[in-house]
Each structure stands twice: as structure tokens, then as C-alpha cells.
Design a protein around this motif. Structure first.
Motif, PDB file in Angstrom:
ATOM      1  N   ILE A 167       2.980  43.263   1.246  1.00  0.00           N
ATOM      2  CA  ILE A 167       3.254  43.275   0.293  1.00  0.00           C
ATOM      3  C   ILE A 167       2.121  43.232  -1.277  1.00  0.00           C
ATOM      4  O   ILE A 167       0.969  42.245  -1.007  1.00  0.00           O
ATOM      5  N   ILE A 168       1.587  44.341  -2.115  1.00  0.00           N
ATOM      6  CA  ILE A 168       0.558  44.137  -2.137  1.00  0.00           C
ATOM      7  C   ILE A 168       0.805  44.006  -4.026  1.00  0.00           C
ATOM      8  O   ILE A 168       1.474  44.232  -4.678  1.00  0.00           O
ATOM      9  N   ILE A 169       0.146  43.012  -4.061  1.00  0.00           N
ATOM     10  CA  ILE A 169       0.563  42.020  -5.888  1.00  0.00           C
ATOM     11  C   ILE A 169      -1.137  42.754  -7.051  1.00  0.00           C
ATOM     12  O   ILE A 169      -1.811  41.371  -6.434  1.00  0.00           O
ATOM     13  N   PRO A 170      -0.883  43.385  -7.286  1.00  0.00           N
ATOM     14  CA  PRO A 170      -2.450  43.435  -7.968  1.00  0.00           C
ATOM     15  C   PRO A 170      -2.555  41.825  -9.640  1.00  0.00           C
ATOM     16  O   PRO A 170      -0.989  41.513  -9.952  1.00  0.00           O
ATOM     17  N   LYS A 171      -3.223  42.054 -10.000  1.00  0.00           N
ATOM     18  CA  LYS A 171      -3.659  40.786 -10.354  1.00  0.00           C
ATOM     19  C   LYS A 171      -2.479  40.697 -11.626  1.00  0.00           C
ATOM     20  O   LYS A 171      -2.562  42.229 -12.248  1.00  0.00           O
ATOM     21  N   GLY A 172      -1.956  39.899 -12.268  1.00  0.00           N
ATOM     22  CA  GLY A 172      -1.637  39.724 -13.954  1.00  0.00           C
ATOM     23  C   GLY A 172       0.335  40.536 -13.449  1.00  0.00           C
ATOM     24  O   GLY A 172       0.955  40.788 -13.736  1.00  0.00           O
ATOM     25  N   THR A 173      -0.042  40.727 -12.011  1.00  0.00           N
ATOM     26  CA  THR A 173       1.988  41.135 -11.749  1.00  0.00           C
ATOM     27  C   THR A 173       2.594  40.113 -11.630  1.00  0.00           C
ATOM     28  O   THR A 173       2.425  39.186  -9.906  1.00  0.00           O
ATOM     29  N   ALA A 174       3.626  40.253 -11.914  1.00  0.00           N
ATOM     30  CA  ALA A 174       5.061  39.027 -11.572  1.00  0.00           C
ATOM     31  C   ALA A 174       5.166  39.152 -10.150  1.00  0.00           C
ATOM     32  O   ALA A 174       5.508  40.378  -9.636  1.00  0.00           O
ATOM     33  N   HIS A 175       5.347  37.705  -9.469  1.00  0.00           N
ATOM     34  CA  HIS A 175       5.870  38.441  -8.601  1.00  0.00           C
ATOM     35  C   HIS A 175       6.634  36.281  -8.233  1.00  0.00           C
ATOM     36  O   HIS A 175       6.630  35.885  -9.059  1.00  0.00           O
ATOM     37  N   GLY A 176       7.543  36.570  -6.152  1.00  0.00           N
ATOM     38  CA  GLY A 176       8.110  35.113  -6.924  1.00  0.00           C
ATOM     39  C   GLY A 176       9.478  34.999  -6.737  1.00  0.00           C
ATOM     40  O   GLY A 176       9.920  36.299  -6.799  1.00  0.00           O
ATOM     41  N   GLY A 177       9.887  33.869  -6.748  1.00  0.00           N
ATOM     42  CA  GLY A 177      11.251  34.064  -6.908  1.00  0.00           C
ATOM     43  C   GLY A 177      12.470  34.491  -5.805  1.00  0.00           C
ATOM     44  O   GLY A 177      13.424  34.993  -5.875  1.00  0.00           O
ATOM     45  N   THR A 178      11.762  34.272  -4.834  1.00  0.00           N
ATOM     46  CA  THR A 178      12.574  34.776  -3.650  1.00  0.00           C
ATOM     47  C   THR A 178      13.991  34.588  -3.750  1.00  0.00           C
ATOM     48  O   THR A 178      14.212  32.962  -3.578  1.00  0.00           O
ATOM     49  N   LEU A 179      14.941  35.304  -2.963  1.00  0.00           N
ATOM     50  CA  LEU A 179      16.238  34.913  -2.380  1.00  0.00           C
ATOM     51  C   LEU A 179      16.374  35.124  -1.220  1.00  0.00           C
ATOM     52  O   LEU A 179      16.142  36.401  -0.376  1.00  0.00           O
ATOM     53  N   VAL A 180      16.239  34.039  -0.539  1.00  0.00           N
ATOM     54  CA  VAL A 180      16.009  34.166   0.991  1.00  0.00           C
ATOM     55  C   VAL A 180      17.535  33.752   1.930  1.00  0.00           C
ATOM     56  O   VAL A 180      18.110  34.255   1.330  1.00  0.00           O
ATOM     57  N   THR A 181      18.218  35.630   2.629  1.00  0.00           N
ATOM     58  CA  THR A 181      18.433  36.250   3.443  1.00  0.00           C
ATOM     59  C   THR A 181      18.404  35.346   5.049  1.00  0.00           C
ATOM     60  O   THR A 181      19.687  35.016   5.188  1.00  0.00           O
ATOM     61  N   SER A 182      17.349  35.214   5.309  1.00  0.00           N
ATOM     62  CA  SER A 182      16.657  33.970   6.981  1.00  0.00           C
ATOM     63  C   SER A 182      15.705  33.721   7.123  1.00  0.00           C
ATOM     64  O   SER A 182      14.543  34.646   5.939  1.00  0.00           O
ATOM     65  N   GLY A 183      15.256  32.445   6.630  1.00  0.00           N
ATOM     66  CA  GLY A 183      14.370  31.680   6.886  1.00  0.00           C
ATOM     67  C   GLY A 183      13.522  30.670   7.125  1.00  0.00           C
ATOM     68  O   GLY A 183      14.713  30.293   8.130  1.00  0.00           O
ATOM     69  N   PRO A 184      13.236  29.553   6.915  1.00  0.00           N
ATOM     70  CA  PRO A 184      12.148  30.001   6.277  1.00  0.00           C
ATOM     71  C   PRO A 184      11.356  31.469   6.103  1.00  0.00           C
ATOM     72  O   PRO A 184      11.062  31.999   6.828  1.00  0.00           O
ATOM     73  N   VAL A 185      11.060  31.734   5.193  1.00  0.00           N
ATOM     74  CA  VAL A 185       9.573  32.478   4.575  1.00  0.00           C
ATOM     75  C   VAL A 185       8.358  32.811   4.806  1.00  0.00           C
ATOM     76  O   VAL A 185       8.347  31.692   3.974  1.00  0.00           O
ATOM     77  N   LYS A 186       7.983  33.136   5.873  1.00  0.00           N
ATOM     78  CA  LYS A 186       6.525  32.963   6.896  1.00  0.00           C
ATOM     79  C   LYS A 186       5.630  34.566   6.097  1.00  0.00           C
ATOM     80  O   LYS A 186       6.080  34.800   6.475  1.00  0.00           O
ATOM     81  N   ALA A 187       4.841  33.747   5.709  1.00  0.00           N
ATOM     82  CA  ALA A 187       4.016  34.786   5.300  1.00  0.00           C
ATOM     83  C   ALA A 187       2.258  34.773   4.676  1.00  0.00           C
ATOM     84  O   ALA A 187       1.785  33.088   4.958  1.00  0.00           O
ATOM     85  N   ILE A 188       1.483  35.148   5.484  1.00  0.00           N
ATOM     86  CA  ILE A 188      -0.219  35.371   5.332  1.00  0.00           C
ATOM     87  C   ILE A 188      -0.189  35.503   3.813  1.00  0.00           C
ATOM     88  O   ILE A 188       0.652  37.035   3.413  1.00  0.00           O
ATOM     89  N   ALA A 189      -1.492  35.206   3.021  1.00  0.00           N
ATOM     90  CA  ALA A 189      -1.454  35.300   1.957  1.00  0.00           C
ATOM     91  C   ALA A 189      -3.249  35.432   1.713  1.00  0.00           C
ATOM     92  O   ALA A 189      -3.891  34.663   2.499  1.00  0.00           O
ATOM     93  N   ILE A 190      -3.908  36.454   1.208  1.00  0.00           N
ATOM     94  CA  ILE A 190      -4.273  36.813   1.036  1.00  0.00           C
ATOM     95  C   ILE A 190      -5.273  37.149  -0.692  1.00  0.00           C
ATOM     96  O   ILE A 190      -4.707  37.913  -0.513  1.00  0.00           O
ATOM     97  N   LYS A 191      -6.014  36.155  -0.761  1.00  0.00           N
ATOM     98  CA  LYS A 191      -6.057  36.125  -2.118  1.00  0.00           C
ATOM     99  C   LYS A 191      -7.908  36.283  -2.759  1.00  0.00           C
ATOM    100  O   LYS A 191      -8.689  36.294  -2.023  1.00  0.00           O
ATOM    101  N   ILE A 192      -7.658  37.832  -3.319  1.00  0.00           N
ATOM    102  CA  ILE A 192      -9.009  38.165  -3.457  1.00  0.00           C
ATOM    103  C   ILE A 192      -9.595  37.939  -5.147  1.00  0.00           C
ATOM    104  O   ILE A 192      -9.303  38.936  -6.050  1.00  0.00           O
ATOM    105  N   PRO A 193     -10.400  37.402  -5.999  1.00  0.00           N
ATOM    106  CA  PRO A 193     -11.747  36.457  -5.543  1.00  0.00           C
ATOM    107  C   PRO A 193     -11.162  35.870  -4.714  1.00  0.00           C
ATOM    108  O   PRO A 193      -9.280  36.074  -5.127  1.00  0.00           O
ATOM    109  N   PRO A 194     -11.481  34.568  -4.267  1.00  0.00           N
ATOM    110  CA  PRO A 194     -10.598  33.047  -4.034  1.00  0.00           C
ATOM    111  C   PRO A 194     -10.215  32.808  -5.923  1.00  0.00           C
ATOM    112  O   PRO A 194     -10.482  33.258  -6.836  1.00  0.00           O
ATOM    113  N   GLN A 195      -8.379  32.417  -5.047  1.00  0.00           N
ATOM    114  CA  GLN A 195      -7.997  32.417  -6.691  1.00  0.00           C
ATOM    115  C   GLN A 195      -8.391  30.057  -7.015  1.00  0.00           C
ATOM    116  O   GLN A 195      -8.666  29.777  -6.378  1.00  0.00           O
ATOM    117  N   PRO A 196      -8.667  30.664  -9.344  1.00  0.00           N
ATOM    118  CA  PRO A 196      -8.787  29.366  -9.315  1.00  0.00           C
ATOM    119  C   PRO A 196      -8.199  28.534  -9.558  1.00  0.00           C
ATOM    120  O   PRO A 196      -6.760  29.220  -9.568  1.00  0.00           O
TER     121      PRO A 196
END
Length: 160
Positions: free
Chosen positions: A123-152
């Protein structure tokens, strides 16, 4: 076969971040100094982390009772964390984010659309793009999250 897709995805995410780590000159080309970014990171150390073996309860909790997160790699140019759980719809005005879904499936907001995901989804999420509010069908959801630059610290804006 599933382990191979997961391994391939993890390698893809790590290779992407490695390109950022070994090209610090790119940071200077951006032109904007990130005054709120964390102080200089310690040098990278060789390591191997079995992300598939990490379960939701093994990952430290956060102030959000539905989300667990653990930082794995911090550089001057990016961070990588493992996240498990859910977070309300939000955006990051100053930070691009890339998520790789390791396990779990469902649907989440990405921009103005609800998109489905499953293990192996990048999942590519450019800065300023709304994301989240997940509806889980099987989980919990586990993901690698890469933040560029490091998130203030002040770079999460929750939305309705």
C-alpha cells in the motif's frame, strides 16, 4: 507458497528502504529541511528479524488501544516498524508511508475509496492521503510500515 510471497514482500520492502538508506544525497535534493525529524539515527547494524513469528501480543502497545507497534529500523531518511491492529482514518501531512501487509485481510480507506487488502498487498500512501479505518475480515492485521522521512510527533491528523 504463502511463506514465499511473504518473504518476497518483506525483501521488496527492505530493498526499497535500503535504497533510501544508501542514498542520503537524495535527502539534500528534496531541498526542505525537516526540523522536527528525530535526531541523527545510530548506524544500521546487521540483523535478521522473523516478522511472521511476531504475534500481536508480542508487539508493544500504543496509546491507541487497538494498535500495537514496534520500531525496527531508524535512519536519518526513513523508519520501518511492525504494526498490528487498527487505527482510525487519518493522514500524515509531512510523511509518505508504505505498508506491506504480512497477515490479516479486510478493507481500509485509501484516499476517498475503501480498498480491499490481503497478505502480500503493498500500500503506497503519499503524504496528505487519508488512510486507516480498517474493517478486518481476518486478523489481526499485521503490516510493515515504512515512513519517509521519519515521522515527526505532530504528523497524524485524525479525520471523521
Amino acid at each position: 507458497m504463502r511463506l514465499h510471497r511473504t518473504t518476497l514482500g518483506v525483501l521488496l520492502a527492505v530493498a526499497f528502504v535500503a535504497g533510501i538508506v544508501v542514498a542520503p544525497a537524495a535527502h539534500h535534493l528534496v531541498g526542505e529541511a525537516h526540523a522536527q525529524a528525530p535526531a541523527a539515527a545510530a548506524p544500521l547494524q546487521p540483523m535478521m528479524i522473523d516478522l511472521v513469528a511476531l504475534k500481536h501480543g508480542d508487539i508493544p502497545g500504543t496509546p491507541n488501544p487497538e494498535m500495537n507497534s514496534k520500531g525496527l529500523v531508524t535512519t536519518d531518511n526513513a523508519t520501518i516498524a511492525i504494526q498490528s491492529g487498527n487505527v482510525a482514518k487519518h493522514n500524515h501531512p509531512k510523511t509518505d508511508e508504505i505498508q506491506y501487509i504480512i497477515e490479516g485481510s479486510g478493507a481500509m480507506w485509501l484516499g476517498n475509496e475503501r480498498k480491499e487488502f490481503k497478505p502480500g498487498t503493498l500500500i503506497i500512501i503519499p503524504k496528505g492521503t487519508a488512510h486507516g479505518g480498517t474493517l478486518v475480515t481476518s486478523g489481526p492485521v499485521k503490516a510493515i510500515a515504512i515512513k519517509i522521512p521519519p515521522q515527526p510527533a505532530n504528523d497524524t491528523v485524525f479525520m471523521n
